[in-house]
Motif scaffolding. Structure first.
Motif: not given
Length: 86
Positions: A57-82
């Motif tokens: 696939r690499y030689r033919k220029g037809a590589v697969k798209e990279v899949q995003q993998i997350s270890s979090r259960s949700s995509s929302s998050g907030g910064g931690g307090g000091g």
């Protein structure tokens, strides 16, 4: 003439971490007796078939798209307090 050679054992080394890199390398290379293989990963006995397909696939220029993998259960998050005094 008598000569004496004094050799200090490694355990008397000034550095208490002496040998830790070697211990880590040994641990990393220890065989897992019960490995878990993903359904789409290389399996024992594949003989490089997955790798060969990827190279083709690499030689033919037809590589697969990279899949995003997350270890979090949700995509929302907030910064931690000091950690200041209360």
């Amino acid at each position: 003439m008598s000569s004496k050679l004094l050799i200090a054992p490694v355990s008397l080394s000034a550095d208490p971490g002496m040998g830790e890199a070697l211990k880590y390398d040994i641990a990393v290379q220890t065989i897992d007796p019960d490995p878990v293989y993903g359904p789409d990963s290389a399996q024992p006995g594949d003989h490089g078939e997955h790798g060969q397909k990827a190279v083709d696939r690499y030689r033919k220029g037809a590589v697969k798209e990279v899949q995003q993998i997350s270890s979090r259960s949700s995509s929302s998050g907030g910064g931690g307090g000091g950690g200041g005094p209360n």
